[in-house]
Design a protein around this motif. Structure first.
Motif, PDB file in Angstrom:
ATOM      1  N   PRO A 173      31.880   0.800 -10.202  1.00 36.90           N
ATOM      2  CA  PRO A 173      33.367   0.087 -10.181  1.00 36.90           C
ATOM      3  C   PRO A 173      34.387   0.876 -10.468  1.00 36.90           C
ATOM      4  CG  PRO A 173      31.983  -0.499 -11.906  1.00 36.90           C
ATOM      5  CD  PRO A 173      30.924   0.233 -11.104  1.00 36.90           C
ATOM      6  N   TYR A 174      34.061   2.338 -10.790  1.00 33.45           N
ATOM      7  CA  TYR A 174      35.126   3.065 -11.051  1.00 33.45           C
ATOM      8  C   TYR A 174      35.369   4.178 -10.195  1.00 33.45           C
ATOM      9  CZ  TYR A 174      31.099   5.889 -12.292  1.00 33.45           C
ATOM     10  OH  TYR A 174      29.804   6.531 -12.357  1.00 33.45           O
ATOM     11  N   CYS A 175      34.597   4.237  -9.061  1.00 32.56           N
ATOM     12  CA  CYS A 175      34.572   5.395  -8.081  1.00 32.56           C
ATOM     13  C   CYS A 175      35.293   5.304  -6.913  1.00 32.56           C
ATOM     14  CB  CYS A 175      33.230   5.323  -7.847  1.00 32.56           C
ATOM     15  SG  CYS A 175      33.013   6.949  -6.489  1.00 32.56           S
ATOM     16  N   GLY A 186      29.409  10.923  -2.850  1.00 33.03           N
ATOM     17  CA  GLY A 186      28.188  10.139  -2.740  1.00 33.03           C
ATOM     18  C   GLY A 186      27.091  10.626  -3.493  1.00 33.03           C
ATOM     19  N   THR A 187      25.780  10.344  -3.013  1.00 31.52           N
ATOM     20  CA  THR A 187      24.766  10.855  -3.788  1.00 31.52           C
ATOM     21  C   THR A 187      23.421  11.431  -2.786  1.00 31.52           C
ATOM     22  OG1 THR A 187      24.587   8.662  -5.227  1.00 31.52           O
ATOM     23  CG2 THR A 187      22.607   9.874  -5.031  1.00 31.52           C
ATOM     24  N   PRO A 188      23.824  12.977  -2.865  1.00 34.12           N
ATOM     25  CA  PRO A 188      22.896  13.786  -1.726  1.00 34.12           C
ATOM     26  C   PRO A 188      21.312  13.398  -2.067  1.00 34.12           C
ATOM     27  CG  PRO A 188      24.515  15.005  -2.822  1.00 34.12           C
ATOM     28  CD  PRO A 188      24.750  13.696  -3.592  1.00 34.12           C
ATOM     29  N   GLY A 219      28.121   0.301 -13.954  1.00 27.73           N
ATOM     30  CA  GLY A 219      27.600  -0.364 -12.754  1.00 27.73           C
ATOM     31  C   GLY A 219      26.302   0.830 -12.175  1.00 27.73           C
ATOM     32  N   ARG A 220      25.893   1.469 -13.116  1.00 26.28           N
ATOM     33  CA  ARG A 220      25.031   2.609 -12.947  1.00 26.28           C
ATOM     34  C   ARG A 220      23.596   1.940 -12.606  1.00 26.28           C
ATOM     35  NH1 ARG A 220      27.298   7.186 -11.222  1.00 26.28           N
ATOM     36  NH2 ARG A 220      25.431   8.150 -11.622  1.00 26.28           N
ATOM     37  N   ILE A 221      22.685   2.878 -11.823  1.00 21.00           N
ATOM     38  CA  ILE A 221      21.414   2.132 -11.401  1.00 21.00           C
ATOM     39  C   ILE A 221      20.318   2.715 -12.331  1.00 21.00           C
ATOM     40  CG2 ILE A 221      21.869   1.942  -9.019  1.00 21.00           C
ATOM     41  CD1 ILE A 221      20.408   4.288  -8.182  1.00 21.00           C
TER      42      ILE A 221
HETATM   43  C1  LIG Z   1      31.388  12.600  -6.806  1.00 21.91           C
HETATM   44  S1  LIG Z   1      30.867  11.913  -8.214  1.00 21.91           S
HETATM   45  C2  LIG Z   1      29.154  12.123  -7.723  1.00 21.91           C
HETATM   46  C3  LIG Z   1      27.869  12.250  -8.671  1.00 21.91           C
HETATM   47  C4  LIG Z   1      26.776  11.223  -8.193  1.00 21.91           C
HETATM   48  N1  LIG Z   1      27.232  10.518  -7.238  1.00 21.91           N
HETATM   49  C5  LIG Z   1      26.828  10.081  -9.611  1.00 21.91           C
HETATM   50  O1  LIG Z   1      27.815   9.535  -9.607  1.00 21.91           O
HETATM   51  O2  LIG Z   1      26.057  10.452 -10.245  1.00 21.91           O
HETATM   52  C6  LIG Z   1      31.025  13.167  -9.649  1.00 21.91           C
HETATM   53  C7  LIG Z   1      31.288  12.906 -10.843  1.00 21.91           C
HETATM   54  O3  LIG Z   1      32.862  12.587 -11.136  1.00 21.91           O
HETATM   55  C8  LIG Z   1      33.003  11.792 -12.313  1.00 21.91           C
HETATM   56  N2  LIG Z   1      33.929  10.571 -11.905  1.00 21.91           N
HETATM   57  C9  LIG Z   1      33.695   9.741 -10.788  1.00 21.91           C
HETATM   58  N3  LIG Z   1      34.774   8.860 -10.814  1.00 21.91           N
HETATM   59  C10 LIG Z   1      35.241   9.101 -12.023  1.00 21.91           C
HETATM   60  C11 LIG Z   1      36.536   8.227 -12.716  1.00 21.91           C
HETATM   61  N4  LIG Z   1      37.032   7.242 -12.195  1.00 21.91           N
HETATM   62  N5  LIG Z   1      37.150   8.806 -13.742  1.00 21.91           N
HETATM   63  C12 LIG Z   1      36.361  10.022 -14.540  1.00 21.91           C
HETATM   64  N6  LIG Z   1      35.312  10.651 -13.973  1.00 21.91           N
HETATM   65  C13 LIG Z   1      34.858  10.229 -12.750  1.00 21.91           C
HETATM   66  C14 LIG Z   1      31.611  11.150 -12.552  1.00 21.91           C
HETATM   67  O4  LIG Z   1      31.066  11.903 -14.167  1.00 21.91           O
HETATM   68  C15 LIG Z   1      30.508  11.911 -11.621  1.00 21.91           C
HETATM   69  O5  LIG Z   1      29.546  11.977 -12.064  1.00 21.91           O
END
Ligand SMILES: C[S@@+](CC[C@H](N)C(=O)[O-])C[C@H]1O[C@@H](n2cnc3c(N)ncnc32)[C@H](O)[C@@H]1O
Ligand code: SF4
Length: 381
Positions: free
Chosen positions: A22-24, A68-70, A138-140
């Motif tokens: 939800p934060y991504c 994403g998640t490679p 929302g992590r799996i």
């Molecule tokens: C591109 S994400 C991908 C990593 C992988 N998909 C995962 O989530 O496990 C890289 C990192 O950015 C950080 N991140 C993503 N969204 C964020 C947010 N809204 N605020 C702070 N850190 C964030 C998280 O720690 C995440 O692991």
């Protein structure tokens, strides 16, 4: 002044995740009906073929497979990508190859397969070790899976690995944030990325904002967390990046030092210096997987030159994330501009104690790191 070629990296984007957090706001899509792995790999390599004329035989010093998640891709798929890249690009012998992985997708055999395929460094998205926090995010995965993933990474013949952690989480207090760091440190990752949670527009958290810690709690978490990491031998080298000596991420360092990179895959960004044309080129690939894999459209969404007047801001926006000193010569080499042209901005930054200038190097001060936006604004043309 002529532009010089900085080191060259390659970014590869894999746009799928098991579910959307939800934060991504990264370019990632929840898998609905299976992943077209083989089809996408063929497109990635065709995309790279179209970029090759931009870099010729320039050596490539790092690759980052991000998402994403490679780790939703098979080891055989990652092997096919890396072999295809090595056939096309002049990869250096000791090239760093990082792959992002999600603890919920970690299996021992598959991970050993990624290493055999050529991955030298995993970046594992742990976020927190507290199961309630992980649920809210929302992590799996749960805490045990996060620990298992880190232990697996330490047991593999890797050059390094990173754990991603976030702080400033909904309802988090200082002790909760420090407990996450203690648990991470106990697993001895050579590198830790420790991000403060930000609420990004167009995310589920932006529509239904959770209650975040107050500003003074955030400040205390930051200060006490930094001290704890330093006590355990982690040196902060960028706003959110901490490493044991010799384990800084070479790929990210190249971004922050205004290096060059090709970007392949959905929505991937590239930045390439064309020294003979005295130009810096920015490329962006088509963002959505459907459009990206539609062969009739090609892969490029946009291709633009960075005008000379935008280069100082771009350079420092990256360079001042790093805490290391910045040689004046790097500014001229990688922007193609004389230092004299930015003298008024530099003098103002020094007068405001945001920057120190030794005559050879610039060094950001604690105040400059804290008020980075104020510092960068001085370089807007
Ligand atoms: C591109 S994400 C991908 C990593 C992988 N998909 C995962 O989530 O496990 C890289 C990192 O950015 C950080 N991140 C993503 N969204 C964020 C947010 N809204 N605020 C702070 N850190 C964030 C998280 O720690 C995440 O692991
Ligand atoms: S797994 Fe990573 S990339 Fe995917 S939605 Fe969550 S934070 Fe974003």
């Amino acid at each position: 002044m002529s532009l010089q070629l900085p080191p060259l990296s390659l970014y590869i984007h894999i746009p799928w995740c098991i579910q959307k957090c939800p934060y991504c706001d990264f370019n990632s899509h929840a898998v609905k009906q299976g992943i077209p792995e083989q089809e996408y790999i063929a497109h990635l390599l065709a995309d790279l073929d179209q970029d090759l004329q931009l870099v010729g035989q320039r050596p490539v010093t790092s690759i980052f497979i991000g998402g994403g998640t490679p780790s939703v891709f098979s080891a055989a798929g990652i092997c096919r990508i890396l072999e295809g890249v090595k056939q096309r690009l002049n990869c250096t012998e000791d090239m760093e190859v990082t792959m992002e992985a999600n603890p919920g997708t970690v299996e021992a055999e598959r991970f050993a397969g990624y290493v055999s395929a050529g991955v030298t460094r995993f970046s594992i998205g742990v976020q927190s070790f507290q199961t309630a926090q992980l649920k809210a995010l929302g992590r799996i995965h749960d805490c045990d899976e996060a620990i298992r993933a880190a232990k697996l990474a330490s047991s593999l013949p890797l050059a390094s690995f990173n754990l991603d952690l976030m702080h400033g989480l909904p309802g988090q207090d200082i002790s909760g944030a420090l407990a996450d760091l203690h648990q991470a440190i106990a697993l001895s990752p050579p590198h830790l990325s420790w991000y403060q949670l930000t609420i990004e527009p167009n995310t589920a958290f932006a529509s239904r904002p959770p209650v975040l810690p107050a500003d003074d709690t955030l400040w205390d978490i930051q200060q006490q967390g930094l001290a704890l990491l330093q006590q355990h031998g982690y040196q902060q080298y960028e706003i959110s990046a901490y490493a044991k000596p010799g384990h800084q991420c070479r790929h990210n360092l190249n971004y922050w030092r205004y290096g060059d990179y090709l970007g392949i895959g959905c929505g991937a960004h590239g930045k390439i210096t064309l020294a003979t044309r005295n130009a810096i080129l920015r490329t962006v690939k088509i963002k959505h997987p459907k459009g990206y894999m539609d062969i009739s459209r090609g892969y490029l969404d946009s291709k633009e030159q960075v005008p000379a007047e935008d280069r100082p801001f771009e350079f420092f926006m990256n360079r001042f994330r790093l805490l290391e000193p910045c040689p004046h010569s790097e500014f001229s080499a990688y922007t193609g501009l004389p230092v004299s042209g930015i003298a008024p901005a530099i003098n103002a930054a020094v007068a405001q104690q945001l920057l120190l200038d030794s005559g050879q190097h610039w060094q950001i001060t604690d105040k400059g790191a804290r008020y980075l936006n104020d510092l960068l604004t001085l370089f807007i043309d």
